[in-house]
Design an enzyme around this catalytic site. Structure first.
Site, mmCIF file in Angstrom:
data_model
loop_
_atom_site.group_PDB
_atom_site.id
_atom_site.type_symbol
_atom_site.label_atom_id
_atom_site.label_comp_id
_atom_site.label_asym_id
_atom_site.label_seq_id
_atom_site.Cartn_x
_atom_site.Cartn_y
_atom_site.Cartn_z
ATOM 1 N N ASP B 49 11.891 -58.072 16.405
ATOM 2 C CA ASP B 49 10.818 -57.173 16.657
ATOM 3 C C ASP B 49 9.792 -57.508 17.454
ATOM 4 O O ASP B 49 9.177 -58.661 17.188
ATOM 5 C CB ASP B 49 10.558 -56.257 15.208
ATOM 6 C CG ASP B 49 11.698 -55.671 14.513
ATOM 7 O OD1 ASP B 49 12.723 -55.890 14.914
ATOM 8 O OD2 ASP B 49 11.140 -54.671 13.816
ATOM 9 N N HIS B 51 7.303 -54.801 18.924
ATOM 10 C CA HIS B 51 6.391 -53.800 18.317
ATOM 11 C C HIS B 51 5.094 -53.637 19.453
ATOM 12 O O HIS B 51 3.981 -53.723 19.036
ATOM 13 C CB HIS B 51 6.081 -53.736 16.821
ATOM 14 C CG HIS B 51 7.146 -53.214 15.960
ATOM 15 N ND1 HIS B 51 7.390 -51.931 16.221
ATOM 16 C CD2 HIS B 51 7.973 -53.960 15.116
ATOM 17 C CE1 HIS B 51 8.567 -51.638 15.121
ATOM 18 N NE2 HIS B 51 8.702 -52.812 14.607
ATOM 19 N N ASP B 77 13.441 -52.729 18.612
ATOM 20 C CA ASP B 77 12.231 -52.365 18.130
ATOM 21 C C ASP B 77 11.041 -53.043 19.063
ATOM 22 O O ASP B 77 10.216 -53.691 18.630
ATOM 23 C CB ASP B 77 11.972 -52.846 16.606
ATOM 24 C CG ASP B 77 12.447 -51.839 15.811
ATOM 25 O OD1 ASP B 77 13.089 -50.824 16.206
ATOM 26 O OD2 ASP B 77 12.099 -51.933 14.537
ATOM 27 N N ASP B 80 6.173 -48.816 19.667
ATOM 28 C CA ASP B 80 5.574 -48.513 18.436
ATOM 29 C C ASP B 80 4.785 -49.631 17.623
ATOM 30 O O ASP B 80 4.892 -50.735 18.069
ATOM 31 C CB ASP B 80 6.375 -47.850 17.239
ATOM 32 C CG ASP B 80 6.883 -46.714 17.549
ATOM 33 O OD1 ASP B 80 6.383 -45.911 18.538
ATOM 34 O OD2 ASP B 80 8.027 -46.382 17.186
ATOM 35 N N ARG B 81 3.859 -49.086 16.975
ATOM 36 C CA ARG B 81 2.605 -49.995 16.132
ATOM 37 C C ARG B 81 1.575 -50.798 17.124
ATOM 38 O O ARG B 81 0.507 -50.556 17.032
ATOM 39 C CB ARG B 81 3.397 -51.184 15.486
ATOM 40 C CG ARG B 81 4.592 -50.495 14.559
ATOM 41 C CD ARG B 81 3.939 -50.085 13.343
ATOM 42 N NE ARG B 81 4.996 -49.467 12.484
ATOM 43 C CZ ARG B 81 4.802 -48.525 11.602
ATOM 44 N NH1 ARG B 81 3.869 -47.950 11.609
ATOM 45 N NH2 ARG B 81 5.738 -48.032 11.069
ATOM 46 N N ASN B 109 15.864 -49.195 15.599
ATOM 47 C CA ASN B 109 15.571 -47.697 15.240
ATOM 48 C C ASN B 109 14.287 -47.089 15.682
ATOM 49 O O ASN B 109 14.139 -45.938 15.800
ATOM 50 C CB ASN B 109 15.587 -47.881 13.695
ATOM 51 C CG ASN B 109 14.306 -48.457 13.128
ATOM 52 O OD1 ASN B 109 14.338 -49.595 13.521
ATOM 53 N ND2 ASN B 109 13.639 -48.045 12.132
ATOM 54 N N HIS B 110 13.252 -47.953 16.477
ATOM 55 C CA HIS B 110 12.283 -47.464 16.891
ATOM 56 C C HIS B 110 12.360 -46.876 18.341
ATOM 57 O O HIS B 110 11.701 -46.322 18.940
ATOM 58 C CB HIS B 110 10.758 -48.444 16.924
ATOM 59 C CG HIS B 110 10.399 -48.486 15.371
ATOM 60 N ND1 HIS B 110 9.263 -47.823 15.230
ATOM 61 C CD2 HIS B 110 10.681 -48.989 14.349
ATOM 62 C CE1 HIS B 110 8.725 -47.705 14.182
ATOM 63 N NE2 HIS B 110 9.665 -48.576 13.504
ATOM 64 N N HIS B 159 20.525 -54.761 15.469
ATOM 65 C CA HIS B 159 19.078 -54.750 14.960
ATOM 66 C C HIS B 159 18.814 -54.431 13.519
ATOM 67 O O HIS B 159 18.184 -55.101 12.715
ATOM 68 C CB HIS B 159 18.519 -53.060 15.386
ATOM 69 C CG HIS B 159 17.068 -53.090 15.075
ATOM 70 N ND1 HIS B 159 15.942 -54.007 15.338
ATOM 71 C CD2 HIS B 159 16.518 -52.247 14.038
ATOM 72 C CE1 HIS B 159 14.891 -53.480 14.919
ATOM 73 N NE2 HIS B 159 15.214 -52.582 14.234
ATOM 74 N N ARG B 206 16.053 -43.923 -1.599
ATOM 75 C CA ARG B 206 15.247 -43.038 -0.733
ATOM 76 C C ARG B 206 16.539 -41.901 -0.632
ATOM 77 O O ARG B 206 15.771 -40.808 -0.023
ATOM 78 C CB ARG B 206 14.908 -43.508 0.648
ATOM 79 C CG ARG B 206 13.903 -44.392 0.531
ATOM 80 C CD ARG B 206 13.503 -45.063 2.035
ATOM 81 N NE ARG B 206 14.088 -46.019 2.525
ATOM 82 C CZ ARG B 206 13.989 -47.133 2.388
ATOM 83 N NH1 ARG B 206 12.619 -47.533 1.541
ATOM 84 N NH2 ARG B 206 14.581 -48.379 2.702
ATOM 85 N N HIS B 233 14.483 -56.118 12.071
ATOM 86 C CA HIS B 233 14.402 -54.950 11.398
ATOM 87 C C HIS B 233 13.496 -55.290 10.374
ATOM 88 O O HIS B 233 12.714 -54.109 9.806
ATOM 89 C CB HIS B 233 15.620 -54.319 10.847
ATOM 90 C CG HIS B 233 15.748 -52.837 10.453
ATOM 91 N ND1 HIS B 233 14.902 -51.923 11.064
ATOM 92 C CD2 HIS B 233 15.967 -52.181 9.239
ATOM 93 C CE1 HIS B 233 15.056 -50.795 10.192
ATOM 94 N NE2 HIS B 233 15.561 -51.009 9.088
#
Lengths: 408, 301
Positions: B49, B51, B77, B80-81, B109-110, B159, B206, B233
């Site tokens: 990642d 990010h 990834d 983001d962030r 997944n991002h 990922h 979840r 991930h």
């Protein structure tokens, strides 16, 4: 496009493109000077971004003790109410004026850590410098009369510590992604030997190890699609990859990490429940100079990108009182919003402590409907749901408790 | 044109909208020709990642060598962030366009419309351009990124992790990947699932998403004649973490994640022959040496 040039060949970059390349040849991107060089700016929005960077650079610089010793704001010396822009805009121009020092009341507090960024009496508010959150531990501390306030900021847990928590200390809980397990906020009265501390381990130990009953928004759809797949697959595949357990949740714990943690009191049960007690909002609303401030996260998890669960704690210490706000914030996208606030207030002269605990909870869709009608967020209503201050004002309060302790 | 964008990224300058569209279009044209599961030779540098931490991506390249003479595989990834999602993603696309056979980009997944709306990339583009067209253009590219790769016929790179729907890798080759990451199915599992100390396949508490254990990894490797799974991930303080007796490794390449976690990052260097080596690196410090304390000192109540 120049077919011969190599992307990583830095020695050639000036020759390749003189227009957009600043004069420095190495690590151009890391240098704040080159970032703010107007020569490389293009377009209005870039200027806005760069001015944000400049403000940030000033903020960082303003907190640096070595740079602050000489230039100083006269306003903060007089003890007037100060704000951020004031500090940063005057830092570079004002110098110490001896005559104003006569108006400073004698400092009531003692800086316990020589590495503390300087406080209002010595130059600036104590805000731990942001760099200090990197591998180095940052441990500022201040004493006012019998009260010692200290905070600790350290990096996330190492794998070894993480495994120890997972296998021993918090067995049964799949831990959140980011655990600042060695960070804490602590207030202690040395005369009465009473203390209250907020730490990560105790906060997580209050997470329920039973099924929370909460599911992500698309859970039903997901499970159904898997069941459908299972019946479609040829028998050999079903037997090899899906066994009977495959569509069951095996480890039950509250994956939202909801905690009702109100801090760890030593000795315990000194604070007495009295819901009639209220925080003195008038006193706390006054902009008395802040002599110590910190803001840290104890744990955070993005719930596999289904929202956020974060435990944040802030503290500000003024000459006569302090306030702590420990906030657990949960957003499960398309499902719910939840906030648990613990406020701790100490009035130093009276040795009085008040702790207030509030629970808020709201339905996601109802809340986002409200944010759509808020002008500030009408364009991007989801942004409101990331702003915990907005959320706390817009979801229902479901429970409130308060406690009081007078040390005497 | 590509060179100019590259120089702009390096200088921290604004990149014109038209240039972004051009890069995205060319990248799509290139990526559409690639298979779901790419084949990558050694030596290769596997990165986790990122990010949007552009400064750290520069450090990664500095430490491990130019793209012109090294092979890189990124596990997704990219965005983001961090504050520089756009620049980081464009930089990788530029590298890919310049050296298509030396750079492999997998989807994380991002790299998805839904996720970037919430976790920063969308906001970043809105802040930098005042509209979301650039974000839209990048999302179009996301849909064409590969889902996995096999390094030297022995390391499966992905990922997130495994899927119960993919016992044989050929099943992954048959996925129609050119779409938004769905909420269910094999494609979703590859980008989302996590290894855990569980027996068999388990569903996350979840209520969606798989957890897979040691036996699933062994079975998958055995069926496909592979040695190891390399994935990203999940944040790891040390930059990499081996599990299940080294049959699975998590690689994380964003040091001081979110500019505040204090973790180190790592890349996994797989030589032509012999053992893979992890090279650890630290944060470049991020923008101007630190991050503003949110709002700074404030009179919170």
């Amino acid at each position: 496009m120049n077919g011969n040039s190599k992307y990583e060949d830095r020695s050639n970059e000036n020759k390749q493109d003189g227009k957009n390349t600043p004069s420095t040849t190495t690590s151009v991107f890391k240098s704040p000077a080159s970032i703010t060089n107007p020569g490389v700016l293009r377009g209005l929005r870039t200027i806005q971004i760069n001015s944000a960077r400049e403000i940030h650079a000033r903020t960082v610089a303003a907190r640096h003790p070595a740079m602050n010793r000489r230039p100083i704001t006269t306003t903060s010396l007089k003890g007037d109410s100060v704000n951020d822009t004031h500090i940063s805009s005057t830092t570079t121009t004002e110098t110490i004026n001896i005559s104003t020092t006569t108006t400073i009341p004698k400092p009531r507090h003692i800086c316990n850590n020589p590495n503390n960024p300087l406080c209002a009496h010595c130059g600036a508010t104590i805000i731990p410098s942001p760099q200090a959150t990197l591998p180095l531990a940052d441990n500022p501390s201040v004493t006012i009369d019998d009260w010692v306030v200290s905070t600790m900021k350290k990096p996330i847990l190492k794998t070894q510590e993480f495994e120890d928590w997972e296998n021993n200390k918090l067995k049964g809980l799949s831990l959140p992604e980011m655990i600042f397990g060695n960070s804490y906020v602590r207030i202690k009265n040395t005369k009465y030997n009473w203390s209250l501390e907020f730490n990560t381990l105790d906060a997580l130990s209050r997470v329920n190890l039973k099924d929370s009953g909460i599911r992500v928004s698309y859970s039903n759809k997901w499970i159904k699609s898997k069941q459908a797949k299972k019946t479609q697959l040829p028998d050999d595949l079903v037997s090899t990859s899906y066994d009977n357990q495959s569509l069951k949740i095996v480890n039950h714990y509250d994956w939202t990490y909801t905690t009702d943690y109100k801090g760890t009191e030593t000795p315990t049960n000194q604070l007495q429940r009295d819901d009639a007690v209220k925080l003195p909002i008038d006193k706390l609303s006054r902009h008395d100079p802040i002599i110590f401030f910190d803001d840290m996260i104890l744990f955070e998890d993005e719930l596999a990108d289904n929202g956020i669960s974060v435990f944040n704690i802030k503290i500000r210490v003024m000459n006569e009182r302090l306030l702590i706000l420990a906030r657990f914030f949960l957003r499960v996208d398309d499902v719910l919003l939840r906030i648990r606030d613990t406020r701790v207030y100490v009035e130093f002269n009276e040795n009085k402590v008040i702790r207030e605990y509030k629970e808020y909870e709201g339905n996601y869709n109802e809340t986002i409907a409200k944010s759509k009608s808020t002008l500030q967020y009408s364009r991007d209503p989801k942004a409101a749901l990331r702003d915990n201050e907005w959320v706390v004002r817009n979801i229902p309060l479901v429970n409130r408790e308060s406690e009081i302790l007078i040390l005497q | 044109m590509l060179d100019r964008v590259f120089q702009q990224i390096k200088a921290g300058a604004h990149i014109e909208e038209e240039a972004v569209y051009e890069v995205c279009l060319r990248a799509q044209e290139l990526l559409v020709t690639e298979a779901n599961i790419g084949v990558v030779d050694t030596p290769v540098i596997i990165c986790g990642d990122l990010h949007g931490q552009l400064h750290d991506l520069w450090t990664l390249f500095e430490n491990n060598g130019d793209v012109s003479d090294n092979r890189y595989l990124f596990l997704g990834d990219f965005v983001d962030r961090g504050f520089y999602s756009l620049e980081s993603f464009l930089l990788l696309l530029l590298c890919k366009l310049r050296y298509p056979d030396r750079v492999t980009l997998l989807r994380g997944n991002h790299e998805s419309r839904q996720i970037t709306r919430v976790y920063g990339f969308y906001d970043e583009v809105l802040r930098k351009y005042g509209n979301s067209s650039v974000w839209r253009a990048c999302c179009e590219v996301f849909d064409y990124l590969a889902l996995g790769a096999v390094v030297d016929g022995r390391i499966f790179c992905v990922h997130g992790g495994l899927s119960p729907e993919i016992c044989e890798l050929d099943r992954a080759r048959a996925i129609d990947r050119k779409q938004e990451v769905p909420h269910e199915g094999a494609m979703c599992d590859l980008l989302w699932s996590d290894p855990e100390q569980v027996r068999g396949w388990a569903v996350s508490p979840r209520g969606a998403g798989y957890l897979f254990g040691r036996s699933q990894v062994s079975a998958f490797l055995h069926t496909n004649g592979l040695d190891q799974v390399a994935r990203a991930h999940q944040l790891v303080m040390e930059g990499y973490r081996e599990m299940f007796g080294g049959r699975l490794v998590t690689v994380w390449s964003a040091p001081n994640y979110c500019y505040r976690c204090g973790n180190v990052a790592a890349v996994m260097r797989v030589p032509e022959a012999g053992e893979a080596e992890y090279r650890v690196f630290e944060s470049a410090g991020g923008p101007a040496g630190g991050l503003p304390v949110r709002g700074g000192r404030d009179y919170f109540l």
